[in-house]
Design a protein around this motif. Structure first.
Motif, mmCIF file in Angstrom:
data_model
loop_
_atom_site.group_PDB
_atom_site.id
_atom_site.type_symbol
_atom_site.label_atom_id
_atom_site.label_comp_id
_atom_site.label_asym_id
_atom_site.label_seq_id
_atom_site.Cartn_x
_atom_site.Cartn_y
_atom_site.Cartn_z
ATOM 1 N N VAL A 194 -42.054 36.724 113.863
ATOM 2 C CA VAL A 194 -42.947 35.677 114.471
ATOM 3 C C VAL A 194 -42.489 35.866 116.329
ATOM 4 N N ALA A 195 -43.610 35.798 117.165
ATOM 5 C CA ALA A 195 -43.234 36.079 118.541
ATOM 6 C C ALA A 195 -43.557 34.656 119.505
ATOM 7 N N GLU A 196 -43.030 34.896 120.445
ATOM 8 C CA GLU A 196 -43.034 33.526 121.472
ATOM 9 C C GLU A 196 -44.590 33.046 121.916
ATOM 10 N N GLY A 197 -45.482 33.919 121.583
ATOM 11 C CA GLY A 197 -46.754 33.303 121.790
ATOM 12 C C GLY A 197 -47.429 33.082 120.713
ATOM 13 N N ASP A 198 -46.993 32.997 119.551
ATOM 14 C CA ASP A 198 -47.555 32.531 118.202
ATOM 15 C C ASP A 198 -47.796 31.137 118.271
ATOM 16 N N PRO A 199 -48.655 30.515 117.349
ATOM 17 C CA PRO A 199 -48.883 28.986 117.360
ATOM 18 C C PRO A 199 -47.308 28.277 117.323
ATOM 19 N N THR A 200 -47.212 27.229 117.690
ATOM 20 C CA THR A 200 -45.875 26.271 117.675
ATOM 21 C C THR A 200 -46.577 24.919 116.873
ATOM 22 N N VAL A 201 -46.290 24.977 115.623
ATOM 23 C CA VAL A 201 -46.823 24.016 114.787
ATOM 24 C C VAL A 201 -45.663 23.350 113.873
ATOM 25 N N PRO A 202 -44.684 22.697 114.341
ATOM 26 C CA PRO A 202 -43.546 22.229 113.619
ATOM 27 C C PRO A 202 -43.902 21.587 112.583
ATOM 28 N N ILE A 203 -43.017 21.719 111.319
ATOM 29 C CA ILE A 203 -43.075 20.831 109.972
ATOM 30 C C ILE A 203 -42.033 20.051 109.914
ATOM 31 N N ASN A 204 -41.264 19.736 110.678
ATOM 32 C CA ASN A 204 -40.226 18.951 110.787
ATOM 33 C C ASN A 204 -39.939 18.261 112.187
ATOM 34 N N PRO A 205 -39.607 16.955 111.923
ATOM 35 C CA PRO A 205 -39.291 16.207 113.259
ATOM 36 C C PRO A 205 -38.304 16.889 114.357
ATOM 37 N N TYR A 206 -37.137 17.700 113.622
ATOM 38 C CA TYR A 206 -36.114 18.555 114.461
ATOM 39 C C TYR A 206 -37.034 19.408 115.569
ATOM 40 N N GLY A 207 -37.929 20.381 114.835
ATOM 41 C CA GLY A 207 -38.720 21.247 115.464
ATOM 42 C C GLY A 207 -39.688 20.655 116.673
ATOM 43 N N PHE A 224 -32.068 25.858 127.753
ATOM 44 C CA PHE A 224 -32.310 24.953 127.032
ATOM 45 C C PHE A 224 -32.200 25.364 125.726
ATOM 46 N N SER A 225 -31.211 24.802 124.771
ATOM 47 C CA SER A 225 -31.108 25.102 123.336
ATOM 48 C C SER A 225 -32.276 24.749 122.409
ATOM 49 N N SER A 226 -33.502 25.651 122.207
ATOM 50 C CA SER A 226 -34.418 25.276 121.642
ATOM 51 C C SER A 226 -34.373 26.187 120.321
ATOM 52 N N THR A 227 -35.340 26.254 119.504
ATOM 53 C CA THR A 227 -35.248 26.648 117.900
ATOM 54 C C THR A 227 -36.434 27.364 117.459
ATOM 55 N N ALA A 228 -36.280 28.159 116.525
ATOM 56 C CA ALA A 228 -37.288 28.696 115.753
ATOM 57 C C ALA A 228 -38.132 27.558 114.936
ATOM 58 N N ALA A 229 -37.520 26.564 114.720
ATOM 59 C CA ALA A 229 -38.179 25.531 114.166
ATOM 60 C C ALA A 229 -39.419 25.041 114.856
ATOM 61 N N THR A 230 -39.567 25.452 116.078
ATOM 62 C CA THR A 230 -40.978 25.029 116.623
ATOM 63 C C THR A 230 -41.987 25.746 116.290
ATOM 64 N N ARG A 260 -23.130 29.185 92.432
ATOM 65 C CA ARG A 260 -24.501 29.024 93.121
ATOM 66 C C ARG A 260 -24.877 27.808 92.222
ATOM 67 N N ARG A 261 -25.623 26.974 92.694
ATOM 68 C CA ARG A 261 -26.234 25.959 91.855
ATOM 69 C C ARG A 261 -27.628 25.973 92.493
ATOM 70 N N PHE A 262 -28.648 26.146 91.804
ATOM 71 C CA PHE A 262 -30.204 26.319 92.169
ATOM 72 C C PHE A 262 -30.737 24.851 91.948
ATOM 73 N N GLU A 263 -31.526 24.446 93.189
ATOM 74 C CA GLU A 263 -31.921 23.241 93.150
ATOM 75 C C GLU A 263 -33.233 23.294 93.809
ATOM 76 N N GLY A 264 -34.218 22.126 94.005
ATOM 77 C CA GLY A 264 -35.476 22.413 94.462
ATOM 78 C C GLY A 264 -35.283 22.527 96.077
ATOM 79 N N ARG A 265 -36.638 22.928 96.480
ATOM 80 C CA ARG A 265 -36.794 23.035 97.777
ATOM 81 C C ARG A 265 -36.422 21.594 98.599
ATOM 82 N N ARG A 266 -36.027 21.845 99.915
ATOM 83 C CA ARG A 266 -35.585 20.686 100.822
ATOM 84 C C ARG A 266 -36.953 20.510 101.629
ATOM 85 N N ALA A 267 -37.215 19.308 101.872
ATOM 86 C CA ALA A 267 -38.233 19.060 102.819
ATOM 87 C C ALA A 267 -38.338 19.767 104.205
ATOM 88 N N GLY A 268 -39.185 20.348 104.729
ATOM 89 C CA GLY A 268 -39.264 20.927 106.019
ATOM 90 C C GLY A 268 -38.892 22.319 106.175
#
Length: 332
Positions: free
Chosen positions: A132-145, A117-123, A280-288
């Motif tokens: 971050v290691a595999e046993g660390d907490p998985t608390v996604p901050i976006n719906p993708y994760g 399965f193609s998973s993600t560090a966003a988990t 380079r154009r500097f902008e605000g942070r993106r959500a997630g």
């Protein structure tokens, strides 16, 4: 144990999937690709593989499994843009979680033995420590994760109830292209930094947006662990070998190099390789977006015979640039 049958690659006409197809074919496996071609390209599938245009949630996938004697599935199909997942979460739960559930059910019903399965560090969300290691907490901050973490949970429960094992590979930031020029990232409107940067260097874009300059990092921009897509594809082939050799065991493994580069460091590398000063154009942070995501990759190095061959940022940029120029020659 020997592997008798074919490997089904879902999303095999897409960026990472097409590289996995190449790695499997180069390793001697027979491959059938299932892709609905909504974001993938038929021309990106190596002609040694069989392409079936179909959505992974289609019940007809079961017939494909039977007809091609599919014994393992590598599942790449899905949606992958973090900001879009924040603005359209239901799309991500449909394309990633619901569709994966249907595919897993088809795999179980047809007796598929192995599932990668193609998973993600966003988990991990915003990790409590870096790397971050595999046993660390998985608390996604976006719906993708979250959509990917839910699929990991389904695989865990299914493997406990049925004769199937799995490996969930948690990708960090995937970049680059096949060094032989056979495939690369071809998505229109891609959001990956190195892809955007080489598009800017070749004139496809006028500038590169830098989203967030106030993170708690060494230069204020986000830090990520960039892995060459061909190294990642090789990790999938190695993971398949592990599942075949240990049919009662399943795994979750980080896929990264264990070191991170900031957005500005990546753009500096693109400037070096292309000899072009990108605006380079500097902008605000993106959500997630978390400030820093770097892999603790000790588990994958211990579990697999896989070792990175292309752990060089300038080399990753070089391959991405070569592919961008090839796309221009192809009129893509």
């Amino acid at each position: 144990m020997t592997f008798d049958g074919k490997v089904m690659v879902t999303g095999g006409a897409g960026y990472i999937g097409s590289h996995a197809v190449l790695a499997l074919l180069d390793a001697g496996y027979e491959v059938v690709v299932v892709d609905n071609l909504v974001t993938g390209f038929a021309w990106a599938v190596d002609p040694r593989a069989t392409l079936v245009e179909m959505a992974v949630e289609d019940p007809a996938v079961r017939q494909v499994i039977r007809d091609h004697r599919v014994r393992a599935i590598m599942h790449f199909a899905g949606s992958v843009v973090v900001p879009e997942s924040v603005s359209d979460p239901l799309k991500y739960y449909r394309n990633n979680t619901v569709a994966s559930r249907a595919l897993i059910e088809s795999a179980v019903e047809e007796g598929v033995a192995h599932f990668i399965f193609s998973s993600t560090a966003a988990t991990y969300g915003t990790p409590q420590r870096v790397p971050v290691a595999e046993g660390d907490p998985t608390v996604p901050i976006n719906p993708y994760g979250m959509s990917k973490l839910m699929t990991e949970a389904m695989l865990r429960d299914v493997a406990a109830a049925h004769p199937i094992n799995y490996c969930a590979l948690r990708y960090f930031n995937v970049a680059g292209a096949d060094p032989q020029g056979r495939s690369g990232q071809s998505t229109v409107g891609a959001t990956h930094l190195i892809k955007i940067a080489v598009e800017a260097a070749t004139g496809k874009r006028g500038h590169v947006g830098v989203f967030g300059t106030d993170f708690a990092t060494r230069d204020g921009t986000g830090v990520r662990d960039y892995i060459h897509v061909s190294d990642l594809a090789d990790a999938h082939v190695a993971a398949l070998g592990l599942l075949v050799s240990q049919p009662a065991e399943s795994h979750i493994l980080n896929c990264g190099y264990g070191r991170g580069f900031s957005v500005l460091e990546v753009l500096d590398a693109v400037d070096r390789v292309t000899n072009v000063a990108i605006e380079r154009r500097f902008e605000g942070r993106r959500a997630g977006d978390p400030a820093e995501l770097v892999a603790d990759n000790r588990a994958i190095l211990a579990a697999l015979p896989w070792r990175p061959k292309r752990d060089d940022l300038d080399g990753i940029v070089h391959d991405a640039l070569a592919w961008e120029r090839k796309l221009a020659e192809m009129g893509k």
